[in-house]
Structures are given as C-alpha cells and as structure tokens.
Design a protein around this motif. Structure first.
Motif, PDB file in Angstrom:
ATOM      1  N   VAL A  28       0.943  -1.138  -0.185  1.00 25.35           N
ATOM      2  CA  VAL A  28      -0.124  -0.002  -0.053  1.00 25.35           C
ATOM      3  C   VAL A  28       0.916   1.166   0.077  1.00 25.35           C
ATOM      4  O   VAL A  28       0.620   2.236  -0.758  1.00 25.35           O
ATOM      5  CB  VAL A  28      -0.834  -0.123   1.299  1.00 25.35           C
ATOM      6  CG1 VAL A  28      -1.795   1.509   1.530  1.00 25.35           C
ATOM      7  CG2 VAL A  28      -1.877  -0.959   1.244  1.00 25.35           C
ATOM      8  N   ASN A  29       1.775   1.323   0.724  1.00 19.82           N
ATOM      9  CA  ASN A  29       2.801   2.447   0.797  1.00 19.82           C
ATOM     10  C   ASN A  29       3.450   2.534  -0.372  1.00 19.82           C
ATOM     11  O   ASN A  29       3.524   3.826  -0.692  1.00 19.82           O
ATOM     12  CB  ASN A  29       3.656   2.207   2.142  1.00 19.82           C
ATOM     13  CG  ASN A  29       3.101   2.474   3.455  1.00 19.82           C
ATOM     14  OD1 ASN A  29       2.036   3.135   3.588  1.00 19.82           O
ATOM     15  ND2 ASN A  29       3.713   1.891   4.487  1.00 19.82           N
ATOM     16  N   GLU A  30       3.921   1.505  -0.866  1.00 21.45           N
ATOM     17  CA  GLU A  30       4.676   1.619  -2.380  1.00 21.45           C
ATOM     18  C   GLU A  30       3.893   2.249  -3.272  1.00 21.45           C
ATOM     19  O   GLU A  30       4.211   3.002  -4.261  1.00 21.45           O
ATOM     20  CB  GLU A  30       5.143   0.179  -2.460  1.00 21.45           C
ATOM     21  CG  GLU A  30       6.241  -0.070  -1.542  1.00 21.45           C
ATOM     22  CD  GLU A  30       6.951  -1.477  -2.007  1.00 21.45           C
ATOM     23  OE1 GLU A  30       6.216  -2.238  -2.704  1.00 21.45           O
ATOM     24  OE2 GLU A  30       7.957  -1.983  -1.497  1.00 21.45           O
ATOM     25  N   ALA A  31       2.344   1.599  -3.410  1.00 19.55           N
ATOM     26  CA  ALA A  31       1.574   2.208  -4.393  1.00 19.55           C
ATOM     27  C   ALA A  31       1.413   3.755  -4.207  1.00 19.55           C
ATOM     28  O   ALA A  31       1.122   4.298  -5.281  1.00 19.55           O
ATOM     29  CB  ALA A  31       0.072   1.352  -4.335  1.00 19.55           C
ATOM     30  N   LEU A  32       1.068   4.304  -3.187  1.00 20.74           N
ATOM     31  CA  LEU A  32       0.756   5.510  -2.593  1.00 20.74           C
ATOM     32  C   LEU A  32       2.209   6.582  -3.215  1.00 20.74           C
ATOM     33  O   LEU A  32       2.156   7.483  -3.581  1.00 20.74           O
ATOM     34  CB  LEU A  32       0.493   5.730  -1.203  1.00 20.74           C
ATOM     35  CG  LEU A  32      -0.786   5.096  -0.753  1.00 20.74           C
ATOM     36  CD1 LEU A  32      -0.831   5.373   0.915  1.00 20.74           C
ATOM     37  CD2 LEU A  32      -1.751   6.033  -1.311  1.00 20.74           C
ATOM     38  N   SER A  33       3.289   5.998  -2.752  1.00 22.40           N
ATOM     39  CA  SER A  33       4.403   6.490  -3.012  1.00 22.40           C
ATOM     40  C   SER A  33       4.579   6.854  -4.482  1.00 22.40           C
ATOM     41  O   SER A  33       5.134   7.858  -5.069  1.00 22.40           O
ATOM     42  CB  SER A  33       5.584   5.962  -2.581  1.00 22.40           C
ATOM     43  OG  SER A  33       6.930   6.532  -2.745  1.00 22.40           O
ATOM     44  N   GLU A  34       4.449   5.920  -5.209  1.00 21.19           N
ATOM     45  CA  GLU A  34       4.418   5.871  -6.777  1.00 21.19           C
ATOM     46  C   GLU A  34       3.449   6.946  -7.490  1.00 21.19           C
ATOM     47  O   GLU A  34       3.631   7.539  -8.683  1.00 21.19           O
ATOM     48  CB  GLU A  34       4.317   4.828  -7.265  1.00 21.19           C
ATOM     49  CG  GLU A  34       5.131   3.511  -7.196  1.00 21.19           C
ATOM     50  CD  GLU A  34       4.800   2.042  -7.588  1.00 21.19           C
ATOM     51  OE1 GLU A  34       3.577   1.924  -8.421  1.00 21.19           O
ATOM     52  OE2 GLU A  34       5.763   1.167  -7.614  1.00 21.19           O
ATOM     53  N   SER A  35       2.298   7.061  -6.687  1.00 18.10           N
ATOM     54  CA  SER A  35       1.345   8.243  -7.195  1.00 18.10           C
ATOM     55  C   SER A  35       1.641   9.769  -6.560  1.00 18.10           C
ATOM     56  O   SER A  35       0.928  10.506  -6.599  1.00 18.10           O
ATOM     57  CB  SER A  35       0.004   7.669  -6.764  1.00 18.10           C
ATOM     58  OG  SER A  35      -0.265   7.733  -5.225  1.00 18.10           O
ATOM     59  N   GLY A  36       2.773   9.682  -5.741  1.00 14.00           N
ATOM     60  CA  GLY A  36       3.062  11.097  -5.174  1.00 14.00           C
ATOM     61  C   GLY A  36       2.396  11.205  -3.735  1.00 14.00           C
ATOM     62  O   GLY A  36       2.653  12.638  -3.320  1.00 14.00           O
ATOM     63  N   ALA A  37       1.666  10.057  -3.195  1.00 14.70           N
ATOM     64  CA  ALA A  37       0.904  10.306  -1.952  1.00 14.70           C
ATOM     65  C   ALA A  37       1.839   9.881  -0.728  1.00 14.70           C
ATOM     66  O   ALA A  37       2.942   9.411  -0.948  1.00 14.70           O
ATOM     67  CB  ALA A  37      -0.358   9.682  -1.924  1.00 14.70           C
ATOM     68  N   GLU A  38       1.673  10.475   0.537  1.00 12.83           N
ATOM     69  CA  GLU A  38       2.360   9.862   1.438  1.00 12.83           C
ATOM     70  C   GLU A  38       1.705   8.541   2.031  1.00 12.83           C
ATOM     71  O   GLU A  38       1.090   7.942   1.681  1.00 12.83           O
ATOM     72  CB  GLU A  38       1.969  10.847   2.592  1.00 12.83           C
ATOM     73  CG  GLU A  38       2.410  12.607   2.434  1.00 12.83           C
ATOM     74  CD  GLU A  38       4.024  12.440   2.780  1.00 12.83           C
ATOM     75  OE1 GLU A  38       4.407  11.572   3.540  1.00 12.83           O
ATOM     76  OE2 GLU A  38       4.465  13.068   1.930  1.00 12.83           O
ATOM     77  N   PRO A  39       2.854   7.865   2.447  1.00 13.13           N
ATOM     78  CA  PRO A  39       2.526   6.468   2.927  1.00 13.13           C
ATOM     79  C   PRO A  39       1.403   6.364   3.996  1.00 13.13           C
ATOM     80  O   PRO A  39       1.005   7.683   4.647  1.00 13.13           O
ATOM     81  CB  PRO A  39       3.879   5.937   3.527  1.00 13.13           C
ATOM     82  CG  PRO A  39       4.909   6.822   3.242  1.00 13.13           C
ATOM     83  CD  PRO A  39       4.390   8.202   2.953  1.00 13.13           C
ATOM     84  N   ALA A  40       0.670   5.390   4.207  1.00 12.52           N
ATOM     85  CA  ALA A  40      -0.570   5.228   4.859  1.00 12.52           C
ATOM     86  C   ALA A  40      -0.184   4.762   6.333  1.00 12.52           C
ATOM     87  O   ALA A  40      -0.942   4.935   7.098  1.00 12.52           O
ATOM     88  CB  ALA A  40      -1.665   4.451   4.179  1.00 12.52           C
ATOM     89  N   PHE A  41       0.716   3.696   6.331  1.00 16.14           N
ATOM     90  CA  PHE A  41       0.978   2.941   7.514  1.00 16.14           C
ATOM     91  C   PHE A  41       2.253   3.172   7.740  1.00 16.14           C
ATOM     92  O   PHE A  41       3.262   2.763   7.067  1.00 16.14           O
ATOM     93  CB  PHE A  41       0.765   1.548   7.353  1.00 16.14           C
ATOM     94  CG  PHE A  41      -0.811   1.122   6.803  1.00 16.14           C
ATOM     95  CD1 PHE A  41      -1.795   1.070   7.865  1.00 16.14           C
ATOM     96  CD2 PHE A  41      -1.228   1.013   5.524  1.00 16.14           C
ATOM     97  CE1 PHE A  41      -3.025   1.017   7.405  1.00 16.14           C
ATOM     98  CE2 PHE A  41      -2.480   0.669   5.284  1.00 16.14           C
ATOM     99  CZ  PHE A  41      -3.472   0.878   6.111  1.00 16.14           C
TER     100      PHE A  41
END
Length: 334
Positions: A28-41
């Motif tokens: 999840v964190n990696e997918a968010l990072s790829e989209s430019g978002a902050e990690p969730a967990f």
C-alpha cells in the motif's frame, strides 16, 4: 499516517500472518508513493518477550517491549496456536496492556483466533465479533456475554476488529486498507494478493457440529437420533413422543442446551449431510435433496441458503472453481 503495531503475544504465533500484514501494508505504501502520496501505514513490532517462538519452529527476535511503545493508532494481533486457557494464562499481563491501550483510543484488530485475546481482556463483552468457527462452541461456553457472529468474515465495533478463520484475515486487512486509504487502493491490493474482497460470510466453510457439552441427557439422545435418522421426515411431536417429553418442554430444553430450536437442528443436520454429498458425490441436487428427506426443491434450496449462505448450485460451483484452481496451478507455474 497510521502508526500500526504488530503485537507478538506469548506462545506460538502465526508467521504467515505477520508476513501478510507486513507485505500488504508495505505494498500500500509503495503504491501511494508511486502516485506521489504519503505512506498510509508506519509499521513496527512489539512483544512481551524479546525472543519469540513462531509457527514451524522459527524464532523471532523483537527489540521493542510492549511497555516501550510510546504511541500507536492501531494494534494488530496475529493468530496463536494452542488451547484457549493456555493462551489467556500465558498472556495475562499482555491482556492488561491491551485494556490500557484501548482506553487510550487505540484501535485493535484480532486476526482469526487472535480474537481470543480481545475476549479474554473483556474488550468484546456485549460486542459483536467473529473468529475461526472451530473454536466457536468453546468460546460461547466460556464467554456467553460475547456476541459471537461466526457466519461473518469480519466485524467492526467501537474500534475493535475481528476476522474469521483460515485466510479470512486477508479480508480484514483489505478492510483496514480501505478504511485508511480508499476503496480503489483496497481493490488494487485484492488483485495483487488475489483475495475475494467481497466475501462476507464463512458459512460455506463451517462444518456443523451440534453442541453436546451440556448435561441434558434426553436432549443429547434426541440430537443423536436426529443425526442418525436425517433421511427421514422428522417432527417435534415425533421426538417428544419417542423420548417421553412434553412438546413445549422439549423445545425449551433443546433450545437452552443446543442454541438451536428442534426444527433448526434438524435442518442443520440435513444441510450438513447435503453439503457432504455435494462435495463427495456426482449426484444431482435433486437426488441429494431426496437423500436428506426433502421433496420440495424450493424448500430445500431456501433452507440450504439459510444455513450455508449460498444455494446448492452455487456451492457446487464454488467447489468446482476450487478444484479447477488446484488442477491448473501447476500448469501456470511451469
């Protein structure tokens, strides 16, 4: 970002669940990072002991003690092996720590038999929860104030989450992903980890085993008679006459002892036999219906759906899909 703590209690803990939590939340964190978002967990692990024995004889060293944890938002408890009494006795101090954490507003998720810890801590008193169906009868007997919902895959009440048995804990992890990110992210993880995100019942997997840890011998004999004569058309009046008990008395005592009415018990026994036949034979649904004493297809279908969660045809289709997957997996790997 959600500070998320994996708790390693005393005893033999599921290594596969620890790995699944880490892998899914990292993905999840990696997918968010790829989209430019902050990690969730933000993940970390704590334990009561620094050296812990996991499943398959593996030893896990955990640096942080539970009392060294300064702040967290979510605690996840993996499944533990062993009997209920041993788990609770070994983890008395951990249970007290969980109570303190919950009083601070920390959310707690228990995976499969990890629910034992929440129940033992008294955190699920008068609250809905689920766990592996195989320990349901014992938990109901030991903790009658807990509202066990064994047909459910997961529950969420007052920041306390529980999951059913087997791989149902993956559905709870997906639920936590959705709750803390988005439906789209949860769907993405379901595809990556190949989890049926919309499965909401463990009823198709529950093997019915009638409650017999009670002291009412006439009721127990009635249960055994039903189980031995499931092919017949059985009635409450017939059983009352056979075991020399008044109808109203039989119904009252049967419900108290088995948590089912007499009719419900008869239906559950018949549907369990029907399910076994669907699994082990090539008989048609109509033939199986007749084998368990039904002549009305609609009535049989409705009772089966009520007890199992899906229709007889859907149940057989589910079995066929599982068998197809088993047979095609080696070919896909080659």
């Amino acid at each position: 970002m959600k500070n998320t703590t994996i708790l390693i209690p005393k005893g033999e803990v599921s290594l596969s669940q620890i790995e699944s939590i880490t892998q899914m939340f990292t993905a999840v964190n990696e997918a968010l990072s790829e989209s430019g978002a902050e990690p969730a967990f933000q993940l970390e692990m704590v334990a009561f002991k620094h050296v812990n024995h996991l499943s398959n004889g593996i030893t896990l060293n955990v640096e942080k003690h539970i009392y060294d944890l300064e702040q967290t938002d979510l605690i996840i408890i993996p499944e533990m092996k062993g009997d209920i009494e041993t788990i609770l006795t070994e983890n008395k101090e951990v249970l007290g720590w969980l109570i303190v954490q919950q009083s601070k507003g920390v959310e707690i998720a228990a995976l499969s038999k990890g629910t034992i810890m929440l129940i033992g801590a008294g955190l699920l008193k008068n609250k809905q929860c689920t766990t592996h169906w195989m320990i349901g009868e014992e938990l109901k007997r030991k903790f009658p104030e807990t509202k066990l919902q064994l047909f459910k895959v997961l529950t969420d009440e007052d920041g306390l989450y529980t999951s059913a048995g087997g791989f149902s804990y993956l559905n709870l992890l997906l639920y936590l992903v959705e709750k803390n990110t988005s439906r789209e992210m949860s769907l993405l993880m379901s595809k990556i980890f190949e989890v049926d995100i919309d499965r909401n019942s463990q009823s198709p997997f529950i093997i019915f085993r009638g409650l017999k840890h009670h002291g009412d011998e006439p009721v127990k004999r009635a249960q055994e008679y039903i189980e031995e004569n499931y092919r017949d058309k059985l009635s409450v009046d017939q059983l009352a006459e056979k075991f020399l008990i008044g109808r109203r008395s039989l119904e009252r005592r049967f419900k108290k002892a088995t948590e089912n009415t007499v009719i419900e018990y008869i239906q559950r026994v018949k549907m369990e036999e029907a399910r076994k036949s669907l699994e082990a034979s090539q008989d048609t649904v109509h033939e199986i219906m007749a084998e368990v004493g039904y002549s009305d297809p609609k009535a049989f279908r409705e009772v089966f759906r009520k007890m199992v969660g899906i229709s007889p045809v859907e149940y057989r289709a589910m079995l066929n899909r599982q068998m197809t997957g088993l047979h095609t997996a080696p070919a896909e790997e080659q």
